[in-house]
Design a protein around this motif. Structure first.
Motif, short mmCIF file in Angstrom:
data_model
loop_
_atom_site.label_atom_id
_atom_site.label_comp_id
_atom_site.label_asym_id
_atom_site.label_seq_id
_atom_site.Cartn_x
_atom_site.Cartn_y
_atom_site.Cartn_z
N GLY A 179 73.16 -21.67 134.07
CA GLY A 179 73.81 -21.48 132.78
C GLY A 179 75.21 -22.05 132.76
N SER A 180 75.96 -21.88 133.84
CA SER A 180 77.32 -22.41 133.87
C SER A 180 77.29 -23.93 133.93
CB SER A 180 78.10 -21.83 135.05
OG SER A 180 77.61 -22.32 136.27
N PHE A 200 70.16 -18.18 137.97
CA PHE A 200 70.17 -18.23 136.51
C PHE A 200 71.60 -18.42 135.99
CE2 PHE A 200 70.00 -16.29 132.27
CZ PHE A 200 68.94 -16.98 131.73
N ARG A 201 72.57 -17.66 136.55
CA ARG A 201 73.97 -17.81 136.15
C ARG A 201 74.49 -19.20 136.49
NH1 ARG A 201 76.08 -13.45 139.33
NH2 ARG A 201 74.23 -12.73 139.39
N GLU A 202 74.15 -19.69 137.68
CA GLU A 202 74.60 -21.02 138.11
C GLU A 202 74.07 -22.09 137.15
OE1 GLU A 202 75.82 -24.14 141.00
OE2 GLU A 202 76.14 -22.00 141.20
N GLU A 210 69.05 -13.88 139.61
CA GLU A 210 70.17 -13.78 138.67
C GLU A 210 71.28 -14.74 139.04
OE1 GLU A 210 71.15 -9.63 138.71
OE2 GLU A 210 69.31 -9.09 137.65
N SER A 211 71.53 -14.92 140.33
CA SER A 211 72.56 -15.86 140.79
C SER A 211 72.21 -17.29 140.38
CB SER A 211 72.70 -15.76 142.30
OG SER A 211 73.55 -16.75 142.80
#
Length: 56
Positions: free
Chosen positions: A40-41, A36-38, A33-34
């Motif tokens: 995405g940002s 994936f968020r990175e 998840e970390s």
């Protein structure tokens, strides 16, 4: 991202993940998840908001 998709779609990886302890699974999912968020940002910050994405 390509490599995360390959890992998740690999039946051998699914079997290996199933053999992890619940704590190991939770740690792995938190890392996923970390990342994936990175990703995405980074994607949202590198794409200009005023112009649409090119079509293939």
């Amino acid at each position: 991202m390509k490599y995360l998709i390959l890992l998740k779609s690999n039946p051998e990886w699914a079997a290996a993940f199933a053999s992890f302890t619940p704590e190991q699974q939770a740690e792995g999912m938190a890392l996923y998840e970390s990342v994936f968020r990175e990703l995405g940002s980074r994607a949202s910050s590198s794409t200009p908001s005023s112009s649409p994405a090119p079509r293939p």
